[in-house]
Design a protein around this motif. Structure first.
Motif, mmCIF file in Angstrom:
data_model
loop_
_atom_site.group_PDB
_atom_site.id
_atom_site.type_symbol
_atom_site.label_atom_id
_atom_site.label_comp_id
_atom_site.label_asym_id
_atom_site.label_seq_id
_atom_site.Cartn_x
_atom_site.Cartn_y
_atom_site.Cartn_z
ATOM 1 N N ILE A 207 10.987 20.463 3.809
ATOM 2 C CA ILE A 207 11.261 19.860 5.114
ATOM 3 C C ILE A 207 10.334 18.663 5.330
ATOM 4 C CG2 ILE A 207 11.134 20.214 7.607
ATOM 5 C CD1 ILE A 207 11.935 23.143 7.112
ATOM 6 N N GLY A 208 9.076 18.825 4.949
ATOM 7 C CA GLY A 208 8.126 17.727 5.096
ATOM 8 C C GLY A 208 8.541 16.507 4.297
ATOM 9 N N ARG A 209 8.988 16.725 3.051
ATOM 10 C CA ARG A 209 9.431 15.597 2.226
ATOM 11 C C ARG A 209 10.653 14.940 2.851
ATOM 12 N NH1 ARG A 209 8.133 19.234 -1.937
ATOM 13 N NH2 ARG A 209 10.314 19.870 -2.148
ATOM 14 N N ARG A 210 11.547 15.744 3.382
ATOM 15 C CA ARG A 210 12.777 15.199 3.961
ATOM 16 C C ARG A 210 12.492 14.343 5.204
ATOM 17 N NH1 ARG A 210 18.279 16.851 4.269
ATOM 18 N NH2 ARG A 210 19.333 15.019 5.117
ATOM 19 N N LEU A 211 11.535 14.771 6.012
ATOM 20 C CA LEU A 211 11.237 14.075 7.260
ATOM 21 C C LEU A 211 10.044 13.131 7.163
ATOM 22 C CD1 LEU A 211 11.778 16.973 9.831
ATOM 23 C CD2 LEU A 211 13.357 15.124 9.226
ATOM 24 N N GLY A 212 9.397 13.102 5.997
ATOM 25 C CA GLY A 212 8.260 12.212 5.824
ATOM 26 C C GLY A 212 7.024 12.648 6.578
ATOM 27 N N ILE A 213 6.825 13.971 6.698
ATOM 28 C CA ILE A 213 5.652 14.512 7.380
ATOM 29 C C ILE A 213 4.995 15.550 6.482
ATOM 30 C CG2 ILE A 213 6.557 14.080 9.695
ATOM 31 C CD1 ILE A 213 7.486 16.944 9.845
ATOM 32 N N SER A 214 3.801 16.007 6.859
ATOM 33 C CA SER A 214 3.092 16.988 6.035
ATOM 34 C C SER A 214 3.633 18.392 6.288
ATOM 35 C CB SER A 214 1.599 16.960 6.354
ATOM 36 O OG SER A 214 1.355 17.449 7.665
ATOM 37 N N ALA A 215 3.403 19.282 5.321
ATOM 38 C CA ALA A 215 3.815 20.679 5.485
ATOM 39 C C ALA A 215 3.077 21.311 6.659
ATOM 40 C CB ALA A 215 3.535 21.460 4.204
#
Length: 273
Positions: A207-215
């Motif tokens: 999800i983080g990779r998809r939204l460009g945020i950290s886990a």
């Protein structure tokens, strides 16, 4: 930061790029922006504009002139043959051929612009998706290019959220109702996006990779979702979200299937190349 916060709380997907376009002109020293978010060709792709004066000028263009804008010269060729998505100006991409090109002449006539800065979304593949920033007078400086490069992750993250929210509305087939249900549960647009990916069985890292945020940020959003929905785990959360009509039920199209791409143009915006 203020633009990022505003974008993450914007419930209307169609307002996200106009919001970013206005900020991008300030960051990059531009006067107008066109954003291209679909797979344009010289024969297809909607062209619009703002403010009203620019919209009127663009609306009056013939098909041959529209084809020039859709072609994205010289950025389409510049980015098509390389993985690098670093922002570049038209003059640096085309050299001395740029000022006398048909596209440059058209932009001078329509937008009173002499220079263009291409800001593609990181990771986009041909035809490249992203923004074109326009200005008159002197060309964009190295500092402007640096600011454009720093803005790319924000542009990419907001575009991913826009796609998720657009797909969410289509999947639930009742956009207004879906928005109202999310608001009733006090879910922010960003939490809604995380919930959609959670329902699609993605891990926090994914999800983080998809939204460009950290886990870590994903986990914070998930905790907020649990609290607001009164649940304690992923399965219970997804089931409750389905019962509330917040996410598509099993068998309907998933939120990650990839929505049709949209296009808009603005006098503070950008263009796909």
């Amino acid at each position: 930061m203020a633009v990022a916060v505003a974008a993450l709380h914007e419930r209307e997907p169609g307002r996200l790029w106009p919001l970013l376009g206005a900020a991008l002109t300030d960051l990059c020293g531009g006067e107008a922006v066109v954003h291209k978010l679909d797979d344009w060709s010289q024969s297809e792709g909607t062209v619009g504009g703002s403010p009203d004066a620019a919209a009127v000028e663009l609306a009056g263009l013939g098909e041959s002139d529209l084809g020039l804008l859709r072609a994205g010269y010289p950025f389409a060729h510049h980015y098509a043959g390389r993985p690098d998505r670093t922002p570049v100006t038209a003059h640096r991409a085309a050299g001395r051929d740029w000022p006398g090109s048909p596209t440059a002449r058209l932009l001078r006539d329509v937008l009173d612009a002499d220079h263009v800065l291409g800001v593609p979304l990181p990771g986009s593949s041909p035809p490249i998706t992203g923004c074109l920033v326009y200005r008159s007078g002197a060309d964009f400086t190295d500092d402007h290019l640096t600011m454009a490069e720093r803005a790319q992750p924000l542009l990419a993250g907001v575009e991913r959220q826009r796609q998720l929210l657009e797909e969410w509305r289509r999947a639930l087939a009742a956009a207004g109702t879906a928005d109202e249900r999310a608001a009733d549960c006090a879910l922010t647009p960003r939490e809604t996006a995380v919930l959609l990916l959670l329902a699609d069985a993605l891990t926090a890292d994914a999800i983080g990779r998809r939204l460009g945020i950290s886990a870590r940020t994903v986990h914070k959003h998930v905790e907020n979702i649990y609290r607001k929905l009164g649940t304690r785990d992923r399965v219970g959360t997804v089931l409750r979200a389905q019962r509330l009509g917040l996410v598509p039920s099993p068998g309907s199209r998933g939120p990650c299937a990839g929505p049709p791409r949209l296009v808009t143009v603005e006098r503070s915006g950008s263009e796909q190349t």
